[in-house]
Design a protein around this motif. Structure first.
Motif, PDB file in Angstrom:
ATOM      1  N   GLU A 257       4.450   9.446 -12.247  1.00 24.00           N
ATOM      2  CA  GLU A 257       3.560   8.182 -12.192  1.00 24.00           C
ATOM      3  C   GLU A 257       3.602   7.667 -10.703  1.00 24.00           C
ATOM      4  O   GLU A 257       2.989   6.782 -10.307  1.00 24.00           O
ATOM      5  CB  GLU A 257       3.960   7.009 -13.239  1.00 24.00           C
ATOM      6  CG  GLU A 257       3.665   7.542 -14.493  1.00 24.00           C
ATOM      7  CD  GLU A 257       4.043   6.708 -15.635  1.00 24.00           C
ATOM      8  OE1 GLU A 257       4.936   5.872 -15.353  1.00 24.00           O
ATOM      9  OE2 GLU A 257       3.367   6.803 -16.634  1.00 24.00           O
ATOM     10  N   THR A 258       4.815   8.023  -9.816  1.00 29.47           N
ATOM     11  CA  THR A 258       5.088   7.521  -8.455  1.00 29.47           C
ATOM     12  C   THR A 258       4.426   8.503  -7.682  1.00 29.47           C
ATOM     13  O   THR A 258       4.126   8.318  -6.486  1.00 29.47           O
ATOM     14  CB  THR A 258       6.567   7.449  -8.027  1.00 29.47           C
ATOM     15  OG1 THR A 258       6.924   9.200  -8.144  1.00 29.47           O
ATOM     16  CG2 THR A 258       7.423   6.738  -8.949  1.00 29.47           C
TER      17      THR A 258
ATOM     18  N   GLN B 151       3.010   9.404   3.801  1.00 24.66           N
ATOM     19  CA  GLN B 151       3.982  10.073   2.775  1.00 24.66           C
ATOM     20  C   GLN B 151       3.964  11.536   2.712  1.00 24.66           C
ATOM     21  O   GLN B 151       3.017  12.026   2.563  1.00 24.66           O
ATOM     22  CB  GLN B 151       3.405   9.436   1.362  1.00 24.66           C
ATOM     23  CG  GLN B 151       4.530   9.541   0.344  1.00 24.66           C
ATOM     24  CD  GLN B 151       3.913   8.788  -0.921  1.00 24.66           C
ATOM     25  OE1 GLN B 151       2.968   8.191  -1.009  1.00 24.66           O
ATOM     26  NE2 GLN B 151       4.968   8.764  -1.983  1.00 24.66           N
TER      27      GLN B 151
END
Length: 120
Positions: A88-89, A98
């Motif tokens: 979920e992250t 990122q």
């Protein structure tokens, strides 16, 4: 005579610049295509992990309702929960800042641990 040599050099330079421009454009197109394919493959992989984890957690919840130790024992259920939390992250949009590789490796590791614990 010098003007002929200069003309040849100019034509050579012009051809080089045209070829370089075409090569850069082709490289951008190929890179974009490769990026889409890798992103799709990664999304399918992460989606698979999420689906399997959620399904196994549902089985664990049904086993808990009948108060018996079923297919998914408590340690495996905890690892599955952690795997879902990691998934979920995982970014849903392309964020160039990122680095997703370490996160993807952690997800893979947690999933493999869950599979080992479940003896699948």
């Amino acid at each position: 005579m010098d003007s002929l040599l200069h003309l040849e050099t100019m034509m050579e330079q012009s051809g080089f610049e045209d070829g370089h421009r075409a090569g850069v454009l082709m490289g951008v197109e190929e890179g974009s295509d490769l990026g889409r394919r890798v992103a799709t493959r990664t999304a399918v992989e992460v989606g698979y992990y999420l689906g399997v984890c959620r399904e196994l957690l549902e089985v664990a919840a049904m086993d808990a309702d009948v108060e018996e130790e079923g297919v998914v024992h408590s340690r495996a259920a905890k690892v599955l929960d952690n795997t879902v939390a990691l998934i979920e992250t995982f970014p849903k949009v392309n964020d160039t800042e990122q680095d997703i590789v370490p996160l993807l490796e952690r997800i893979r590791g947690k999933f493999k641990l869950a599979i080992v614990l479940l003896k699948m």
